[in-house]
Enzyme design. Structure first.
Site, PDB file in Angstrom:
ATOM      1  N   PRO A   9       0.958  -1.093   0.010  1.00 37.97           N
ATOM      2  CG  PRO A   9       0.160  -0.988   1.983  1.00 37.97           C
ATOM      3  CD  PRO A   9       0.949  -1.633   1.313  1.00 37.97           C
ATOM      4  CG  ASP A  68       5.093  -0.827   2.477  1.00 37.23           C
ATOM      5  OD1 ASP A  68       3.832  -0.715   2.973  1.00 37.23           O
ATOM      6  OD2 ASP A  68       5.489  -2.277   2.467  1.00 37.23           O
ATOM      7  CG  HIS A  69       0.695   4.817   4.334  1.00 38.32           C
ATOM      8  ND1 HIS A  69       0.760   5.004   5.587  1.00 38.32           N
ATOM      9  CD2 HIS A  69       0.180   5.945   3.826  1.00 38.32           C
ATOM     10  CE1 HIS A  69       0.524   6.420   5.736  1.00 38.32           C
ATOM     11  NE2 HIS A  69       0.129   6.805   4.741  1.00 38.32           N
ATOM     12  NE  ARG A  70       2.837  -3.466   3.581  1.00 36.47           N
ATOM     13  CZ  ARG A  70       3.270  -4.411   2.983  1.00 36.47           C
ATOM     14  NH1 ARG A  70       2.925  -5.666   3.198  1.00 36.47           N
ATOM     15  NH2 ARG A  70       4.451  -4.581   2.198  1.00 36.47           N
TER      16      ARG A  70
END
Length: 501
Positions: free
Chosen positions: A295, A471-473
């Site tokens: 994401p 990566d938004h994680r």
């Protein structure tokens, strides 16, 4: 009867399962020595020469230039000189008998349990891995060259001892056959198991291994092959129903009615068909995986690079060797990753679906490089320890070997963060795709003259755009923005970080 030894195409590094045969360096009838290069092959990562672990007369070449060969399949057959009357000047043996693949042996001469008597390819793979001089070809090593350990051939027997289905392979077998599956930490499999899975359509990425450390065993693949017995009964009507209900009058129009060389959907002539293979195939698979799993989010900023350009001009005037602009930016990036280490990580997913963020003590900085074979990303190892001049030298070296197709899988697959200078193509910005399994990539656009406000006055400055995709994680926007602002400030005020150049 002469005894022909079959050399199987070895694993060429980090999960690569095939290679394209570029050219042969030997011909049938040639006498070759141990470690003599016999062929040049191109993998999805680089072009390498394959050395022979055997000495003798070339009996057969298993493949033609341009052909794609699977790892673990025969590459070349060699008849030892002096075996069964074969002399060095007795070149090509007439119609050699079927190749004889000897049982595996231990260093002390004890026979190793043979789990694949019914599978001669796996048996030969273990044998050829144990032969040779000790030299290493990327992921393939021949252990015989660093000592004088005595080898005693195990006595041949006409009785095959089958290994029980659930028996664990010997540790020696694991060390010879294990190959990492891309994207999975613990799943390692032999070429035989990979081939079995490929032939039966088993997705190894979704298959948990029952062996030690998550090792995928033959029994795991066999279980997956026989498990979905009832599924075809549910899906078959769905697949055949459209064929039965389609009007018969429309079928000839789309198939038999279309002239050869004309696309049935568009009606346009087909100009060419290009197989997706080699680097292009690897890039396509990696980019598709990145898009489907990560994401991602993107932040960007315009940067006044006038100060950095003026610094380089001043260094040139002093007569010293000056690093390129990319080396300076690389220096700023490594400093930024020390302050924002979340962007220098990797996410690992276990077989039960749980995830971990893995951080690193160091930075392997990937440098995106466009080559004739496609886009590759060689990495500068331990980049945080290098000065701008040292970074410049290593970036130039890696770019050169990458464009020659000579970069090793280690150089191409060990990055933790990627720097992409797409400004050389004359563009300002790009929302780049993250180089999986990394979690961020920084792009640098072209440097051009733009109107800029300096101390309340309008001026013409050298401006570039930095774009960070992350990566938004692993982090939120605040961390990503903080890193991007750190690099931008360093470009605008370069002397604060470049005391060591």
């Amino acid at each position: 009867m002469s005894e022909t030894r079959v050399f199987l195409l070895p694993d060429l590094g980090e999960g690569l399962t095939e290679a394209e045969l570029v050219s042969w360096h030997v011909a049938v009838g040639d006498e070759i020595s141990v470690d003599q290069p016999i062929a040049e092959v191109e993998t999805a990562k680089s072009t390498v020469e394959v050395p022979s672990p055997y000495a003798g007369i070339v009996a057969e070449l298993h493949g033609q230039p341009g052909e794609t060969l699977d790892v673990g399949k025969p590459l070349i057959s060699v008849t030892p000189v002096g075996v069964a009357g074969v002399a060095a000047d007795d070149a090509a043996p007439a119609e050699p008998a079927g190749p004889v693949v000897e049982p595996a042996e231990t260093e002390l001469g004890e026979p190793v349990a043979e789990p694949a008597k019914a599978h001669p390819e796996a048996e030969a793979y273990r044998e050829e891995e144990k032969a040779g001089s000790g030299n290493v070809l990327i992921g393939y090593g021949t252990p015989g060259g660093h000592g004088v350990a005595r080898r005693t051939r195990a006595p041949k027997s006409s009785v095959a001892v089958a290994e029980p289905a659930d028996a664990k392979p010997a540790e020696d077998d694991l060390s010879l056959l294990r190959t990492r599956v891309p994207g999975r930490l613990g799943a390692v499999i032999s070429p035989l198991v990979r081939r079995m899975a490929r032939e039966h359509g088993v997705d190894l990425g979704e298959l948990p291994g029952s062996g030690e450390g998550g090792l995928i065993m033959r029994r795991d693949v066999e279980k997956a092959i026989h498990a979905p017995v009832a599924e075809p009964a549910q899906t078959r009507p769905v697949e055949t129903k459209p064929v039965e209900t389609r009007p018969a009058a429309t079928q000839p129009v789309e198939t038999a009615g279309a002239p050869e060389g004309v696309d049935a959907r568009t009606g346009l002539p087909i100009a060419s068909r290009t197989p997706v293979k080699g680097v292009r195939k690897a890039v396509a698979a990696n980019m598709a995986r990145s898009r489907s799993e990560i994401p991602e989010a993107t932040v960007w900023v315009d940067v006044d690079a006038t100060g950095l350009l003026e610094l380089r001009e001043g260094l040139k005037a002093g007569g010293s060797q000056v690093p390129g602009l990319l080396a300076f930016i690389a220096r700023f990036v490594t400093a930024g990753l020390k302050k924002y280490p979340e962007l220098n990580t990797r996410i690992e997913t276990a077989s039960d679906g749980s995830q971990e963020i893995v951080s690193f003590d160091g930075v392997n900085l990937g440098i995106a490089a466009q080559t004739d074979r496609g886009l590759v990303v060689p990495s500068v190892r331990a980049a945080e320890k290098l000065t701008a001049r040292e970074l410049d030298a290593e970036i130039r070296r890696l770019t050169d070997v990458a464009r020659q197709g000579k970069a090793t899988p280690t150089e191409l697959g060990s990055g933790t963060f990627t720097l992409n200078n797409y400004g050389v193509f004359g563009v300002d910005g790009s929302a780049a795709i993250i180089n999986h399994p990394e979690v961020a990539i920084l792009g640098v656009g072209r440097i051009i003259d733009k109107p800029w406000v300096v101390d309340g006055e309008l001026a013409v400055r050298k401006v570039t755009e930095l774009t960070l995709t992350f990566d938004h994680r692993v982090c939120d926007g605040g961390t990503a923005a903080g890193f991007l602002r750190f690099v931008a400030d360093a470009i605008e005020n370069p002397t604060t970080l470049l005391a060591d150049i």
